[in-house]
Design a protein around this motif. Structure first.
Motif: not given
Length: 425
Positions: A326-353, A385-386
């Motif tokens: 699931x990592x991007x092409x250039x990455x060797x290690x990635x952390x995604x930050x996923x924010x809570x969206x009440x309308x979907x009842x789930x977490x969605x990506x908002x930042x990728x480091x 993403x910040x």
């Protein structure tokens, strides 16, 4: 870009890394090209050495008046000239072919990155905040924005087509406030230098950060053959290109708020409603350029800077360690930050480091020289993403909505909103 010397030294490890990416072994074909290239270079070097020796003999033959020997030697030099031209062409051909193959291969995951095929195999590292319990059914950001009369997808589609939006009034100002807040936070507390970079770049810049050649269909190109940036990572990282930097000047940390442009060629039918996946969106980007031994700690530092944004906005989120598939092409290690969206009842990506190691630096020829050492080394580059201001906007709208359709403005943003506490119709 991979180092062929490392592949030569340990082809099994290289192929094992590719297997984690779901790719077939490639070391054998790469090493065959490398062997052919080196053979051609050796042939060229041997011919050049022989030609130089013959040139000295030609001088002696001319000095002694030995015309037969002089002509014989000249014939040998002419023959070697042909050998040099052919060997040089072969070496260039094999080198270009080898580099084309290497440029199309993604970075290898770090040893402790979880193996997996897609986002289902990502691992949660930590979470922050508790999703709010509403006394009413929460609306999604589209219904909220249109209900306020401040979000217009219909007119934007008439102007530009699908996946565009026009924000007005309080929502337009809220998005601007988010960007100013993030820039002030990253420059004031996290040590990043703000940059206002070009929004159009050349092929070389896109190649340097690995968007080219593989992802050309996801990009927009101008009529004069420049590219609209898909992220400020491209110009910010390329600030280090084609240079040898002194260790004393590292790390370099840059941040920028820019529009981003993406064709989303591979996302047909995904997230077609609202602002989740747009052709044009705004984002605050962070880029770090560091010595090799600092990149692991820098990734944690960068991820923490992005987390601080969400904490101050009072948005529940979780941190995910991405699996190898699931990592991007250039990455060797990635952390995604996923924010809570009440309308979907789930977490969605908002930042990728991501930590890219020296993968991008090799493509950009970005190096540094350690104090007291003569030979330069390749830098390590990181980006994150910040955060994406559009997704932060919709997250604020949904998590801070009220039953009358208004939006409560988080405390940290109120100074940027003229002291306003709510956005109302």
């Amino acid at each position: 870009m991979h180092d062929i010397k490392l592949i030569r030294d340990n082809p099994e490890a290289f192929d094992q890394g590719l297997a984690l990416r779901g790719l077939e072994p490639q070391s054998a074909s790469l090493l065959e090209l490398d062997a052919n290239r080196r053979e051609a270079l050796t042939k060229h070097q041997d011919a050049e050495t022989e030609r130089n020796a013959l040139s000295k003999q030609i001088g002696k033959a001319k000095a002694t008046g030995d015309e037969d020997e002089f002509n014989r030697l000249r014939g040998e030099v002419d023959r070697l000239k042909t050998v040099l031209e052919e060997a040089g062409q072969q070496a260039r051909h094999f080198e270009e072919t080898l580099n084309q193959h290497l440029a199309a291969i993604p970075n290898l995951p770090e040893h402790d990155v979880p193996a997996g095929a897609d986002e289902a195999d990502n691992e949660e590292v930590r979470g922050w905040g508790t999703p709010r319990e509403f006394s009413f059914k929460p609306k999604d950001h589209v219904d909220l924005g249109e209900g306020l009369g401040l979000m217009d997808f219909e007119k934007a589609a008439e102007i530009s087509g699908a996946r565009f939006v026009a924000l007005k009034g309080g929502l337009a100002r809220l998005e601007r406030a988010l960007a100013h807040f993030m820039l002030d936070l990253h420059t004031g507390e996290h040590g990043y230098t703000e940059v206002s970079p070009p929004l159009m770049v050349r092929d070389e810049a896109m190649f340097g950060t690995s968007q080219l050649p593989k992802f050309a269909e996801d990009l927009f190109r101008t009529t004069d053959h420049r590219w609209l940036i898909p992220t400020a990572e491209v110009p910010l990282t390329n600030l280090a290109r084609d240079a040898i930097h002194e260790e004393a000047n590292l790390p370099m940390r840059f941040t920028a708020h820019t529009p981003c442009f993406r064709a989303e060629a591979g996302s047909a039918g995904r997230d077609t409603r609202g602002m989740i996946r747009m052709h044009q969106f705004n984002k605050v980007e962070m880029v770090s350029i560091v010595p090799a031994e600092q990149s692991a700690d820098e990734l944690d530092r960068m991820t923490g800077a992005a987390e601080r944004v969400l904490q101050l906005l009072e948005l529940p989120y979780r941190v995910m360690l991405l699996c190898s598939g699931d990592m991007g092409f250039a990455a060797k290690r990635t952390y995604d930050l996923e924010v809570w969206l009440p309308s979907q009842g789930t977490y969605r990506e908002i930042s990728s480091c991501s930590n890219c190691g020296d993968f991008q630096a090799r493509r950009m020829n970005a190096r540094y020289r350690k104090a007291g050492e003569k030979r330069p080394q390749f830098l390590h580059t990181l980006n994150g993403s910040g955060v994406a201001t559009g997704r932060a906007l919709l997250a604020v709208m949904e998590n801070h909505q009220n039953d009358d359709g208004s939006i409560t403005i988080p405390d940290v943003l109120r100074p940027y909103m003229g002291g306003a506490e709510r956005i109302e119709a």
